[in-house]
Scaffold this motif. Structure first.
Motif, short mmCIF file in Angstrom:
data_model
loop_
_atom_site.label_atom_id
_atom_site.label_comp_id
_atom_site.label_asym_id
_atom_site.label_seq_id
_atom_site.Cartn_x
_atom_site.Cartn_y
_atom_site.Cartn_z
N HIS A 94 0.82 -1.20 0.00
CA HIS A 94 0.00 0.00 0.00
C HIS A 94 0.86 1.26 0.00
CE1 HIS A 94 -2.95 -2.98 1.17
NE2 HIS A 94 -3.91 -2.08 1.01
N ARG A 95 0.23 2.37 -0.29
CA ARG A 95 0.89 3.67 -0.21
C ARG A 95 -0.05 4.63 0.51
NH1 ARG A 95 0.61 4.75 -6.70
NH2 ARG A 95 -1.63 4.55 -6.85
N TRP A 96 0.50 5.76 0.94
CA TRP A 96 -0.30 6.70 1.73
C TRP A 96 0.04 8.13 1.34
CZ3 TRP A 96 2.01 10.35 4.80
CH2 TRP A 96 3.38 10.19 5.02
N ILE A 97 -0.87 9.02 1.66
CA ILE A 97 -0.66 10.44 1.48
C ILE A 97 -1.51 11.17 2.53
CG2 ILE A 97 -2.51 10.70 -0.23
CD1 ILE A 97 -0.62 12.74 -1.66
N PRO A 98 -0.99 12.28 3.08
CA PRO A 98 -1.82 13.03 4.04
C PRO A 98 -3.06 13.58 3.34
CG PRO A 98 0.46 13.79 4.12
CD PRO A 98 0.34 12.88 2.93
N LYS A 99 -4.17 13.54 4.06
CA LYS A 99 -5.44 14.02 3.51
C LYS A 99 -5.93 15.27 4.25
CE LYS A 99 -9.98 12.33 2.16
NZ LYS A 99 -10.91 11.23 2.24
N GLY A 100 -5.60 15.37 5.52
CA GLY A 100 -6.03 16.52 6.30
C GLY A 100 -5.49 16.45 7.71
N MET A 101 -5.53 17.61 8.38
CA MET A 101 -5.03 17.67 9.75
C MET A 101 -5.93 18.60 10.56
SD MET A 101 -1.29 18.78 11.44
CE MET A 101 -0.56 19.01 9.89
N THR A 102 -6.30 18.14 11.74
CA THR A 102 -7.04 18.95 12.69
C THR A 102 -6.14 19.10 13.91
OG1 THR A 102 -9.10 17.99 11.91
CG2 THR A 102 -9.17 19.11 14.04
N VAL A 103 -5.98 20.33 14.38
CA VAL A 103 -5.06 20.57 15.49
C VAL A 103 -5.76 21.30 16.62
CG1 VAL A 103 -3.07 20.60 13.96
CG2 VAL A 103 -4.15 22.75 14.59
N ALA A 104 -5.18 21.17 17.80
CA ALA A 104 -5.64 21.92 18.97
C ALA A 104 -4.40 22.40 19.73
CB ALA A 104 -6.50 21.04 19.88
N TYR A 105 -4.39 23.69 20.03
CA TYR A 105 -3.32 24.28 20.82
C TYR A 105 -3.85 24.40 22.24
CZ TYR A 105 -1.93 25.33 16.07
OH TYR A 105 -1.61 25.21 14.74
N LEU A 106 -3.27 23.64 23.15
CA LEU A 106 -3.84 23.49 24.48
C LEU A 106 -3.17 24.34 25.55
CD1 LEU A 106 -4.06 19.60 24.27
CD2 LEU A 106 -5.86 21.27 23.73
N ALA A 107 -1.91 24.67 25.35
CA ALA A 107 -1.16 25.45 26.34
C ALA A 107 0.05 26.07 25.64
CB ALA A 107 -0.69 24.54 27.49
N LYS A 108 0.66 27.03 26.31
CA LYS A 108 1.86 27.65 25.74
C LYS A 108 2.95 26.59 25.62
CE LYS A 108 0.99 32.31 27.30
NZ LYS A 108 1.40 33.41 28.18
N ALA A 109 3.60 26.57 24.47
CA ALA A 109 4.64 25.57 24.20
C ALA A 109 6.00 26.18 24.51
CB ALA A 109 4.56 25.12 22.75
N ARG A 110 6.53 25.85 25.69
CA ARG A 110 7.83 26.35 26.11
C ARG A 110 8.74 25.18 26.43
NH1 ARG A 110 4.90 30.64 29.33
NH2 ARG A 110 5.22 32.53 28.10
#
Length: 161
Positions: A94-110
């Motif tokens: 099989h092969r694959w390709i990205p189709k979509g992305m859903t993201v959530a930013y939950l806190a400051k990234a330090r």
């Protein structure tokens, strides 16, 4: 390739682990194959079918105007760990390709970010199938600061004539 044979990138990971600085060597090779990921100060730290981990250094080039890790740097890190997880988990048929992305930013990234992608394949991998790959990113204290669900489109490779 038989279904029991390890994927090429997983063999490369295993070989790299036997070298001094092996994860760095592997990460650099991955970045050379997919040059866009060279923009990330990242390091793969674990790779096995279904599970990939990496870390992202908190350096100025990934900062936003607030001095935290930029949202898109987190998205790129998520895509990198998902991509390696897909490459070492999806069978050669099989092969694959990205189709979509859903993201959530939950806190400051330090601080140094720690990403994990988990790819669970269905028992029967069909042609033309969407698979969701969750990615979690945590800060040095273990606080989840970002999540992503990256959907990949998986298709059977055409038979060679």
């Amino acid at each position: 390739m038989s279904t029991n044979e390890k994927p090429r990138l997983l063999k490369m990971w295993d070989r790299a682990l036997r070298l001094p600085l092996g994860p760095r060597v592997f990460t650099r090779a991955f970045q050379l194959a997919a040059p866009y990921f060279s923009t990330l100060p990242m390091l793969f730290t674990h790779a096995e079918p279904g599970l990939v981990r990496a870390r992202l250094k908190h350096v100025r080039k990934v900062h936003n105007h607030l001095g935290t890790v930029h949202a898109i740097a987190l998205c790129n890190l998520a895509e990198a760990v998902m991509g390696l997880a897909a490459e070492i988990s999806i069978p050669a048929s099989h092969r694959w390709i990205p189709k979509g992305m859903t993201v959530a930013y939950l806190a400051k990234a330090r601080g140094t970010m720690h990403a994990e992608a988990v790819l669970v394949l269905p028992k029967q991998l069909a042609d033309k199938q969407e698979i969701a790959v969750p990615v979690s990113v945590r800060d040095p204290q273990g606080v989840e600061v970002f999540t992503a669900e990256i959907r990949i489109w998986v298709t059977a490779k055409p038979a060679k004539s």
